[in-house]
Design an enzyme around this catalytic site. Structure first.
Site, short mmCIF file in Angstrom:
data_model
loop_
_atom_site.label_atom_id
_atom_site.label_comp_id
_atom_site.label_asym_id
_atom_site.label_seq_id
_atom_site.Cartn_x
_atom_site.Cartn_y
_atom_site.Cartn_z
N THR A 202 0.67 -1.07 -0.04
CA THR A 202 -0.12 0.06 -0.02
C THR A 202 0.85 1.49 -0.07
O THR A 202 2.22 1.14 0.41
CB THR A 202 -0.93 -0.02 1.35
OG1 THR A 202 -1.77 -1.06 1.18
CG2 THR A 202 -1.55 1.33 1.52
N ARG A 230 -13.73 -8.41 -0.36
CA ARG A 230 -13.22 -8.12 0.75
C ARG A 230 -12.58 -6.75 1.10
O ARG A 230 -11.96 -6.24 -0.23
CB ARG A 230 -11.89 -8.89 1.09
CG ARG A 230 -10.98 -8.69 2.12
CD ARG A 230 -9.54 -7.93 1.68
NE ARG A 230 -8.80 -7.86 2.98
CZ ARG A 230 -7.77 -6.77 3.03
NH1 ARG A 230 -7.78 -6.08 2.03
NH2 ARG A 230 -6.86 -6.81 4.21
N GLY A 232 -10.05 -3.85 3.08
CA GLY A 232 -9.09 -3.62 4.26
C GLY A 232 -9.38 -2.60 4.97
O GLY A 232 -10.36 -1.82 5.05
N ASP A 233 -8.13 -2.19 5.76
CA ASP A 233 -8.27 -1.02 6.34
C ASP A 233 -8.08 0.32 5.78
O ASP A 233 -8.41 1.35 6.28
CB ASP A 233 -7.02 -1.12 7.77
CG ASP A 233 -5.70 -1.22 6.94
OD1 ASP A 233 -5.70 -1.84 6.05
OD2 ASP A 233 -4.69 -0.45 7.28
N THR A 253 -0.28 0.91 6.84
CA THR A 253 -0.15 -0.36 5.95
C THR A 253 0.12 -1.64 6.61
O THR A 253 0.94 -1.78 7.50
CB THR A 253 1.09 0.03 4.74
OG1 THR A 253 1.40 -1.44 4.02
CG2 THR A 253 2.48 0.17 5.67
N GLY A 254 -0.36 -2.85 6.12
CA GLY A 254 0.08 -4.14 6.81
C GLY A 254 -1.45 -4.94 6.62
O GLY A 254 -2.27 -4.74 5.82
#
Ligand code: ASP
Length: 336
Positions: A202, A230, A232-233, A253-254
């Protein structure tokens, strides 16, 4: 002048108040990341290493020039992220990782630390520069978050650059998808270190302008082999992105699922605002929370004094910082 003490005193007061009003924030600057993960020197060719450093330097120079000219942190974040979205090296825009169906599905978000306005998009397929549409959601719609086909239509209705999905897809990401799907067939658990670490990349930016305003933005293709639309954050305000002049700006990021559950970006800002922690201590504390849950990744953080934190609990994180004086730091691996 000393013959007229009252007049001199008044003149002094005028000078001081004018000085304060027009004094620009000399701590302006910006910080960027291009993703965290298993980024080990031994797995990188010299060419790749150089290519990443060059594009990080190029991206941050764009934002720095904007800030130096007195531009806003919003513009600096947007234009800096464009450089990384347009580069095939990062998991954002062109070069985004692929879904289980072999498509690119993009998420992005932006937050203004002065007004606490925010905008985000998730699961879009045709927007060339998702960060700009996230900003447009903030500025040109009554909403904070748009998703999927509707978000693509919103961008098209504003005349924003749209592209076929194939524009985003690169050979490198096709190969990564193949590798992850092969491991999946071998019934390797999702928690397998290879699966766990091979999916990130990201991009994000936090900037502080001469007005003392913070802004943060994040843009991503999410995680390789993602299914069922899906999310993500990265597009979730408070998880992947947060900015508040009262505390700091954050881009994460992660492993997104853990970042959502730990509400990472807002948690860091809350520790700074309510507990008075410095941004490095706050970032370490929240990343420890992520690690305790079994997740990994990193954050970039900047406060209104121009302090920065670039923290991660993976082997590496593509990252760079440039301060008001134009001092540039570009790093990739842990022990640099
Ligand atoms: N956080 C992103 C996600 O989970 C992935 C990344 O940071 O590379 O979608």
């Amino acid at each position: 002048m000393f013959k007229y003490p009252i007049l001199s005193f008044c003149l002094l007061l005028v000078q001081i108040s004018f000085g304060q009003q027009s004094l620009p924030n000399e701590n302006f600057g910006l910080v960027i990341h291009g993703g965290a993960g298993t980024i080990l020197k031994e797995n990188m060719t010299a060419e790749m290493d150089q290519a990443y450093r060059a594009i990080l330097a190029e991206a941050i120079a764009v934002g720095h020039a904007i800030l130096k000219e007195g531009g806003t942190s919003q513009e600096a974040v947007e234009k800096t992220i464009h450089v990384m979205e347009n580069s095939p090296l990062f998991n954002a825009g062109k070069g985004a990782v692929l879904t289980a169906n072999g498509k690119a599905s993009l998420d992005a978000s932006f937050m203004d630390g002065n007004t606490l306005n925010a905008g985000s998009i998730s699961g879009v397929s045709h927007i060339k520069n998702p960060i700009s549409t996230a900003i447009a959601v903030m500025e040109k719609s009554p909403h904070v978050m748009l998703s999927g086909v509707g978000a693509d239509q919103f961008a098209a209705s504003l005349g924003m650059d749209t592209v076929p999905n194939s524009y985003f897809i690169t050979e490198r990401r096709k190969n990564a998808l193949k590798r992850v799907q092969q491991s999946e067939q071998k019934e390797v658990s999702f928690y397998d270190p290879f699966i766990k670490d091979s999916k990130f990349g990201t991009v994000g930016c936090v900037a502080l302008d001469k007005n003392g305003d913070l802004a943060a933005g994040t843009s991503t293709g999410g995680m390789t082999n993602k299914k069922w639309d899906r999310i993500g954050d990265a597009p979730i305000i408070g998880a992947g992105t947060y900015a508040n002049n009262a505390s700091c700006g954050v881009s994460a990021t992660g492993w997104g699922e853990f970042f959502i559950r730990s509400v990472v970006a807002h948690d860091i800002a809350a520790l700074v605002e309510y507990k008075g922690l410095d941004i490095v201590t706050a970032s370490k504390q929240v990343l420890q929370k992520v690690a305790d849950l079994g997740g990994n990744g990193g954050v970039i953080v900047m406060d209104t004094k121009g302090n920065v934190a670039l923290e991660f609990n993976t082997a590496g994180m593509y990252r760079a910082h440039m301060n008001a004086q134009g001092k540039l730091e570009v790093k990739i691996y842990k022990n640099e």
